[in-house]
Design an enzyme around this catalytic site. Sequence first.
Site, PDB file in Angstrom:
ATOM      1  N   THR A 188       0.809  -1.112  -0.150  1.00  0.00           N
ATOM      2  CA  THR A 188       0.029  -0.033   0.069  1.00  0.00           C
ATOM      3  C   THR A 188       0.818   1.021  -0.022  1.00  0.00           C
ATOM      4  O   THR A 188       0.233   2.342  -0.204  1.00  0.00           O
ATOM      5  CB  THR A 188      -0.926   0.105   1.234  1.00  0.00           C
ATOM      6  OG1 THR A 188      -0.122   0.031   2.554  1.00  0.00           O
ATOM      7  CG2 THR A 188      -1.875  -1.251   1.185  1.00  0.00           C
ATOM      8  N   ASP A 226       0.195  -3.281  18.824  1.00  0.00           N
ATOM      9  CA  ASP A 226       0.024  -2.649  17.357  1.00  0.00           C
ATOM     10  C   ASP A 226       0.671  -1.282  17.317  1.00  0.00           C
ATOM     11  O   ASP A 226      -0.190  -0.494  16.722  1.00  0.00           O
ATOM     12  CB  ASP A 226      -1.198  -2.721  16.785  1.00  0.00           C
ATOM     13  CG  ASP A 226      -1.372  -2.394  15.184  1.00  0.00           C
ATOM     14  OD1 ASP A 226      -0.247  -2.553  14.545  1.00  0.00           O
ATOM     15  OD2 ASP A 226      -2.457  -1.960  14.890  1.00  0.00           O
ATOM     16  N   CYS A 276     -13.952  -5.809   8.117  1.00  0.00           N
ATOM     17  CA  CYS A 276     -14.453  -4.795   7.134  1.00  0.00           C
ATOM     18  C   CYS A 276     -15.884  -4.101   7.784  1.00  0.00           C
ATOM     19  O   CYS A 276     -16.279  -3.169   7.513  1.00  0.00           O
ATOM     20  CB  CYS A 276     -14.629  -5.307   5.942  1.00  0.00           C
ATOM     21  SG  CYS A 276     -12.938  -5.776   5.161  1.00  0.00           S
TER      22      CYS A 276
END
Length: 686
Positions: free
Chosen positions: A176, A315, A618
């Site tokens: 990305t 994270d 999602c």
Amino acid sequence: MKKYLVISGLFIVIISTFLYCKKAKDSYIEITNSSDGNWLLHGLNYSESRFSPLNQITASNINELGLDWSLNLGLKRGIEATPIVKDGIMYITGPWSIVFAIDLRTHDIIWKYDPEVPKSVGEKGCCDVVNRGVALYDNKIYVGSFDGRLIALDSKNGKKIWEVLTVDQSKPYTITGAPRVIKGNVIIGNGGAEFGVRGYFTAYDAQTGKQKWRFYTVPGNPSVPFENKAMEDAAKTWTGEWWKYGGGGTVWDAMAFDPDLNLLYVGTGNGSPWDRNKRSPLGGDNLFLSSILAINPDSGELIWHYQTTPGDSWDFTATQHIILSDLKINGKIRKVLMQAPKNGFFYLLDRTNGKLISAEKFTYVNWAEGINIKTGRPIESKWARYDKANIDVAPNYNGAHNWQPMAYNSNLNLVYIPARETFSNYGQDNDWEYNKTGFGTGNGWNLATGSVESSPTIKDEKATNKGKLIAWDPIKQKEVWSVKQNNIWNGGLLTTNSNLVFQGTADGKLTAYNGTNGKLIWEANLQTGILAPPITYLVDGVQYVTVITGWGGGYGMKNKHTNYVLPGTIYSFKIGGKSELPEALPAFNRELINPDWKVETNKITEGETLFWKFCGTCHVIGEGGGVAPDLGYSPMVGTDAFKIVVLDGILLPNGMPKFENRLTIDEVNAIQHFIINKVKDLKKQP
């Protein structure tokens, strides 16, 4: 004769080398001297400052700034790209790694290149099928495709010159990030730590695509010889069988380059899986997760490293924007590196050797009390690793700052940060077991649902999920001014020589602030969420400010932004612009589903586990939704259509995965039982 040929050959080599070095030097001067009005690099220059020397647009005339032109790209997913501009041509990327070349005088698309990424690959990404832009070098455009290819295009016509596969496509790697070209090599990393891969970044010859070197960010299987001494040393900081889980450490964004020191600076990502208790059960720093690496760009050799979050379990990537500058500290000019990573501390490092100069909290942080200036290590809160109880941790996985670029104004010595105050409840997943296809290389998220009110650790009113634009003094390590924002997921930044700060916001505003005091002095309502950072440039001597709208990304997949629907669009503003903004359509008014379906209690728990494993990356239920539909409003739930979509993949062309080989009909029904029960609970709430 032989002697003559040898001398002639040597002379040719010397001349060729001289011409190549001169070309490289001229290219460097062109790139670092942005006064020509171009925007040639991802961060404008090698230092990635995003500080434009242009000053036609000022605080005194910004009220005259108006839309000059717009271009509907017809794209319906997240757009995060920084445009590249040279000599009146703009090069941008959109979702699925599609590249556009735009004529900035006629406002027409010159060419469009679609790498034809298979839509089934979309589920390999944690955070939408986005792309952050291209690199331009020697009349070539370089783009990383979402499915892991590096592609070189002719900048004039968009024809492919060469293509190289940079990843093992049998594994959940993605690209990305924007490539960087350093000394004739194209540098590209990858993503995929959430799904269990081993991170690395690679240098390819810009002319041929031939691999020059590769640097792995975490060690592999110790039974196989390590690639270099750096990996051998890193392995001493890991325990257990981490290599079976991938390890993580993917390089999906931040890079900067110092040509004088000949050092490439790279930020690395989180662990795979997130929780060190699972990944490295006997502890350890887990090098080189969440680290800043200084690399020799000629050889790929590690020169120094600094780890922002040793043994990361939250994270807390260090892939956020890196900026280089020379600052006067205690009366002495220091070559510094600045970063505000996810973990909430602003770091000032000596970029010659990686030594910590200072580090302070720039948002609300509770996982660590501070940074030990002598060791450079965080002073962790005793409960921060959530090994004994579920704990509200601030910031959370969205970070105190994410990928959205900062900007550094050297006139004012201020760094502008698109920051946020975030928290989440972290806890152990007692049912966790390694799963090659699951998010978090396991059963799904390892996060529980928490709130400030119920938290045993957060009692501070600052602990709210809100956005915040900050002006930060990197020398004094303190906030100079800040602006509160309702949404955490706002766009990247631009600052200019006239001391303006531009930012797009989640609620669809392109804003301009006085960089000295943070006063809002101009805004335009573009009506749809903005993630991409604005840029500024000259065309025929006129300064423009351009931003691309397009809601999406990891947060935007699930979360709503505005009440309007508008596809990705380029907006360009100038002093005296008179064009009208495109008309946006109101978002569809929805009601929660009400299927005639009796919920079976014994199916709800199974359905919840399956939802978070396969759907929750999602989709949400009854929260509004974002780019991906909110299943609490989906008329397909409770009908045969739901099974056709999930199992047969009828919506695969839109990026909706096909699960026929991973889910049974009974399991799909269990997911529906969970969704419907959740909706029923929502309807009971006042």
